[in-house]
Write an enzyme that holds these catalytic residues in place. Structure first.
Site, PDB file in Angstrom:
ATOM      1  CD  GLU A  44      19.423  90.979 -15.493  1.00 44.60           C
ATOM      2  OE1 GLU A  44      19.311  90.097 -16.372  1.00 44.60           O
ATOM      3  OE2 GLU A  44      19.104  90.821 -14.317  1.00 44.60           O
ATOM      4  CG  ASP A 186      16.788  85.106 -20.630  1.00 31.75           C
ATOM      5  OD1 ASP A 186      17.525  85.360 -19.655  1.00 31.75           O
ATOM      6  OD2 ASP A 186      16.112  85.965 -21.209  1.00 31.75           O
TER       7      ASP A 186
END
Length: 400
Positions: A44, A186
């Protein structure tokens, strides 16, 4: 407490889209398209730091029904927003709308295609419907961007636009048109997903490989906190700026382009060159999270789910304390999840400041996990948690 059993199935969604499209635009000759959301298992805030990520596409996302026009007009509408409203622009005059207008995402992709030199000989009309909760951290915006790119590629027959291009154009739209300095993860997961696989992606080089995501004894459970704090986009950009500053300060003694180039041991030797504790903590997260991702993929390949889960837990701790992108509600979900037997690992996923957690839960404990977390979360935070069982799905494609 709710779960994804309440979602419409694909047939129901396409029926709704057909009816909505005809009521807005009339006629026939339209085509259907889909781009998934994504969940990141680990890695992340590493994608814009030149590190590795490990996401998978989901079986739910954003749908579109679209048709070419004979003129220059672009008509955009959504079943999720605006009760039948249609936003109009034109291929020759793509201008950003003020504020947080959802149409800026598809407009940005049109702009990115034109910037890349693609010819769009006419306008088009499109109706969208998404079943990714907005603000959940499951990439509703990236799904919409990749979907718009897919619509453009297929309607206007642009065979030289690859799946990787769809991801890059979506990222360019979000960075340079919408104004959110996201990394590539993403959009890449939405464009390039593969059923029953996760994607091990080097965000610096875009080299990637698919890793089978088969866990016969456990399930991936996504828990939506139903929280999205408004500071998410501004703080996201701040985190990126802090990491860029750390690169500049470290480069004064050792030339690097990204934090992803450093091992944890190398960072420990160099961190004394950083000018503040904040920069140390931000950079430490980026470096150690990249290392955790490498270790996690190797653990998964070896069938060592327990180690994978421990690395997920360490990831959350780093995101909570070093990168400071969690929030009290999500921390409750994580802390309570760790107390439940059979929860192998649990962490925040997505940009942060709300959104979702992702957990690996043994099959026999999934219902206990949902019931227990749902009850305690309601008691402590006054909110209803929403649960999804994640099924790794295919990337963006036309629905025949």
């Amino acid at each position: 407490m709710a779960d994804n059993k309440t979602m419409l199935n694909e047939t129901e969604i396409l029926e709704k889209l057909s009816e909505g499209f005809v009521s807005r635009f009339g006629g026939d000759g339209f085509r259907f398209f889909f781009a998934p959301g994504r969940v990141n298992l680990i890695g992340e805030h590493t994608d814009y730091n030149g590190g590795h990520v490990f996401p998978c596409a989901l079986s739910f996302g954003t749908y579109a029904v679209a048709r070419k026009r004979d003129d220059d007009r672009v008509l955009l509408s959504s079943l999720n927003v605006g009760a039948g409203l249609v936003s109009e622009t034109s291929v020759s005059n793509i201008v950003k709308s003020e504020g947080m207008d959802w149409t800026n995402y598809p407009k940005g992709v049109i702009w990115a295609f034109l910037e890349a030199g693609h010819k769009l000989p006419s306008g088009f009309e499109v109706l969208f419907y998404g079943n990714i909760p907005a603000g959940s951290g499951l990439s509703s915006s990236a799904s919409l961007e990749v979907l718009t790119g897919l619509v453009l590629r297929e309607l206007f027959e642009l065979p030289n636009v690859s799946g990787v291009d769809l991801a890059l154009y979506g990222q360019k739209a979000e960075n340079d048109f919408v104004g959110m300095n996201c990394g590539i993860m993403d959009q890449f997961a939405s464009a390039m997903g593969k059923e029953n696989h996760a994607i091990y992606l080097d965000a610096n080089t875009l080299k990637y490989e698919y890793a089978p995501l088969t866990m016969p004894d456990a399930k991936i459970v996504i828990t939506n906190s139903a929280v999205k704090h408004q500071l998410a986009s501004s703080e996201y950009n701040t985190r990126r700026a802090e990491c860029e500053q750390a690169v500049r300060e470290i480069s004064a003694v050792r030339k690097i382009e990204t934090l992803g180039e450093l091992t944890p041991a190398e960072f420990e030797e160099l961190k004394g060159n950083l000018s503040s504790d904040v920069l140390v903590r931000r950079a430490r997260h980026a470096v150690t999270e990249n290392a955790r991702t490498l270790d996690a993929v190797n653990a998964l390949k070896a069938g060592d789910i327990e180690t994978f889960g421990k690395l997920m837990n360490a990831s959350h701790d780093s995101l909570q304390y070093d990168y400071e992108v969690s929030c009290p509600e999500v921390d409750v979900l994580v802390a309570e999840g760790r107390k439940i037997p059979g929860v192998i690992g649990t962490r925040i996923t997505g940009g942060g400041f709300g959104g979702c957690t992702v957990s690996i839960v043994k099959n026999e404990q999934v219902e206990t996990f949902k019931e227990t977390i749902g009850r305690i979360y309601k008691e402590k935070c006054g909110l209803d948690a929403i649960f999804y069982i994640a099924s790794p799905g295919e990337g963006a494609h036309e629905l025949k």
